[in-house]
Enzyme design. Sequence first.
Site, PDB file in Angstrom:
ATOM      1  N   ARG A  66       1.322  -1.488   0.121  1.00  0.00           N
ATOM      2  CA  ARG A  66       0.254  -0.093   0.387  1.00  0.00           C
ATOM      3  C   ARG A  66       0.950   0.854   0.323  1.00  0.00           C
ATOM      4  O   ARG A  66       0.725   2.476  -0.905  1.00  0.00           O
ATOM      5  CB  ARG A  66      -1.061   0.362   0.939  1.00  0.00           C
ATOM      6  CG  ARG A  66      -1.966   1.512   1.672  1.00  0.00           C
ATOM      7  CD  ARG A  66      -3.129   0.606   2.102  1.00  0.00           C
ATOM      8  NE  ARG A  66      -3.408   0.420   3.217  1.00  0.00           N
ATOM      9  CZ  ARG A  66      -2.465   0.999   4.239  1.00  0.00           C
ATOM     10  NH1 ARG A  66      -1.997   2.346   4.786  1.00  0.00           N
ATOM     11  NH2 ARG A  66      -2.246   0.091   5.439  1.00  0.00           N
ATOM     12  N   TYR A 122     -14.629  17.702 -16.828  1.00  0.00           N
ATOM     13  CA  TYR A 122     -15.083  16.433 -16.247  1.00  0.00           C
ATOM     14  C   TYR A 122     -16.043  15.993 -15.387  1.00  0.00           C
ATOM     15  O   TYR A 122     -16.389  16.238 -14.002  1.00  0.00           O
ATOM     16  CB  TYR A 122     -13.935  15.144 -16.609  1.00  0.00           C
ATOM     17  CG  TYR A 122     -13.791  14.046 -16.407  1.00  0.00           C
ATOM     18  CD1 TYR A 122     -14.358  13.251 -17.599  1.00  0.00           C
ATOM     19  CD2 TYR A 122     -14.137  13.440 -14.676  1.00  0.00           C
ATOM     20  CE1 TYR A 122     -14.800  11.675 -17.476  1.00  0.00           C
ATOM     21  CE2 TYR A 122     -14.589  12.199 -14.985  1.00  0.00           C
ATOM     22  CZ  TYR A 122     -14.683  11.062 -15.864  1.00  0.00           C
ATOM     23  OH  TYR A 122     -14.661   9.508 -15.588  1.00  0.00           O
ATOM     24  N   ASP A 142      -4.951  18.990 -15.892  1.00  0.00           N
ATOM     25  CA  ASP A 142      -5.516  17.127 -15.891  1.00  0.00           C
ATOM     26  C   ASP A 142      -5.538  17.225 -17.483  1.00  0.00           C
ATOM     27  O   ASP A 142      -5.737  18.487 -18.242  1.00  0.00           O
ATOM     28  CB  ASP A 142      -6.938  17.753 -15.922  1.00  0.00           C
ATOM     29  CG  ASP A 142      -7.911  16.086 -16.225  1.00  0.00           C
ATOM     30  OD1 ASP A 142      -7.026  15.459 -17.079  1.00  0.00           O
ATOM     31  OD2 ASP A 142      -8.809  15.344 -15.823  1.00  0.00           O
ATOM     32  N   LYS A 150      -7.214   6.542 -19.441  1.00  0.00           N
ATOM     33  CA  LYS A 150      -7.359   7.365 -21.431  1.00  0.00           C
ATOM     34  C   LYS A 150      -6.249   6.898 -21.731  1.00  0.00           C
ATOM     35  O   LYS A 150      -5.697   5.837 -22.053  1.00  0.00           O
ATOM     36  CB  LYS A 150      -7.481   8.314 -21.179  1.00  0.00           C
ATOM     37  CG  LYS A 150      -9.277   9.004 -20.279  1.00  0.00           C
ATOM     38  CD  LYS A 150     -10.272   8.022 -20.425  1.00  0.00           C
ATOM     39  CE  LYS A 150     -11.377   8.083 -19.725  1.00  0.00           C
ATOM     40  NZ  LYS A 150     -11.365   9.406 -18.994  1.00  0.00           N
TER      41      LYS A 150
HETATM   42  C1  LIG Z   1     -11.884   9.475 -17.712  1.00  0.00           C
HETATM   43  C2  LIG Z   1     -11.533  11.144 -16.926  1.00  0.00           C
HETATM   44  C3  LIG Z   1     -11.516  11.185 -15.187  1.00  0.00           C
HETATM   45  C4  LIG Z   1     -11.698  10.329 -14.235  1.00  0.00           C
HETATM   46  O1  LIG Z   1     -10.619   9.339 -15.198  1.00  0.00           O
HETATM   47  P1  LIG Z   1     -11.049   7.947 -14.258  1.00  0.00           P
HETATM   48  O2  LIG Z   1     -10.005   7.318 -14.951  1.00  0.00           O
HETATM   49  O3  LIG Z   1     -12.175   7.986 -14.644  1.00  0.00           O
HETATM   50  O4  LIG Z   1     -11.321   7.919 -12.739  1.00  0.00           O
HETATM   51  C5  LIG Z   1     -11.039  13.026 -15.249  1.00  0.00           C
HETATM   52  N1  LIG Z   1     -10.456  14.152 -16.307  1.00  0.00           N
HETATM   53  C6  LIG Z   1     -10.606  13.106 -17.193  1.00  0.00           C
HETATM   54  C7  LIG Z   1     -10.231  14.678 -18.593  1.00  0.00           C
HETATM   55  C8  LIG Z   1     -10.814  11.989 -17.865  1.00  0.00           C
HETATM   56  O5  LIG Z   1     -11.240  11.814 -18.992  1.00  0.00           O
END
Ligand SMILES: *Cc1c(COP(=O)(O)O)cnc(C)c1O
Length: 392
Positions: free
Chosen positions: A61, A113, A185, A210
């Site tokens: 962890r 998001y 982000d 992603k």
């Molecule tokens: C998908 C996404 C998130 C959240 O991520 P998860 O891996 O689904 O928890 C945050 N910001 C953006 C821009 C995203 O496309």
Amino acid sequence: MKNECYYDDYDLKENLGFDSKVVHGGLGCDPITGAVSFPIFQTATFRHRKFGVSTGYDYSRLQNPTRQELERTMAILEEGVEAFAFTSGQAANMCLFGILKPGDHVILSDDIYGGTFRICDEIFSQLGCDFTYVEMSDLDSVKAAVRPSTRMFFVETPTNPMMKVADIRKISDIAKANDALLVVDNTFLTPYFQKPMNLGADIVVHSGTKYLCGHNDVIAGIAVVKTKEMAEHFRGQMKSRGNGLGPFDSWLVLRGIKTLSLRMKRHNENAKKVAEWLRGHDKIKKVYYVGFEDHPGYDVNLSQSTGFGGMISFEVDSEQTAHNLLSNVNMILFAESLGGTESLITYPLTQTHESIPEEIRQKLGINERFIRISVGIEDPDDIIADLEQALR
Ligand SMILES: *Cc1c(COP(=O)(O)O)cnc(C)c1O
């Protein structure tokens, strides 16, 4: 305590180009056995050989060598001091907002998001934090939203799904003048196209699910920090919340990153072709794509990144056309998410942006005719042919 760990001194590979860094990561191969594929340390705990001697690892962890290899790789690629790998982008953001104290104020992009909005709206607002959503491409609105309690700016650029572009350098200046943190982000462009740390960001977050992983087979999140102090914050959060990414998923993301450059280049090329084609179709009313020279954020985007990514949003002529398109695509998959090898088509109204209040959605233009596509790395002619038959 004596540290016998071989995994601790790693070579930053500073002289390599980005395309080599994605392949060779942090340590690259296993320093003990020479294994070229970094081992998956599928273990919960680590043996101490004697009293007072540690390998530097105690319990997974807290630290795990496979996760660390991913974290080092991301710190190198985003040019930060340290990185942390979480069980999802949401988990990374939960730890990020854990910096806030009651009374702190945050300014975010208005088409943030949906999951990020939910963290703020449902969890941290209950703890006494305040959030203001502004059009980040409009610097006057950003400045007007600042309060004495503003502690953080949270930027997505380009935004999801409206593809608005925020000027990272200028927002960093506003954040610095107000003694606040700038978080970017970077999920959409990835460090292949955009390195927010070099433009003034203090923290970079990713949904590793992603483009970084890129194969639609893992849920993961990343946070990269610029200071040791911020690293201690994330280490503490991960230790307490217990949301560090597991060894196998860490390995999958590392494996995905090896081809990040090749994939991003192809996503970029394919999206350009698909966007041009969509723009010429009589059932498509408007195409939102950062790579169009007449996009309002085109110049700002190119001043801070080297490409446009693989994301396109568009508005069709009627709700019926939208429903037909989603039902009739074949190769393109009607599914949530983005950034993988497969092209995915999404209906933000009822999928990714369902949590966004109706009033904000209307203002942004996320309506029943609005569609988002994550252009994959398939043959671009097949992507276009599929859209064409589904729009007929
Ligand atoms: C998908 C996404 C998130 C959240 O991520 P998860 O891996 O689904 O928890 C945050 N910001 C953006 C821009 C995203 O496309």
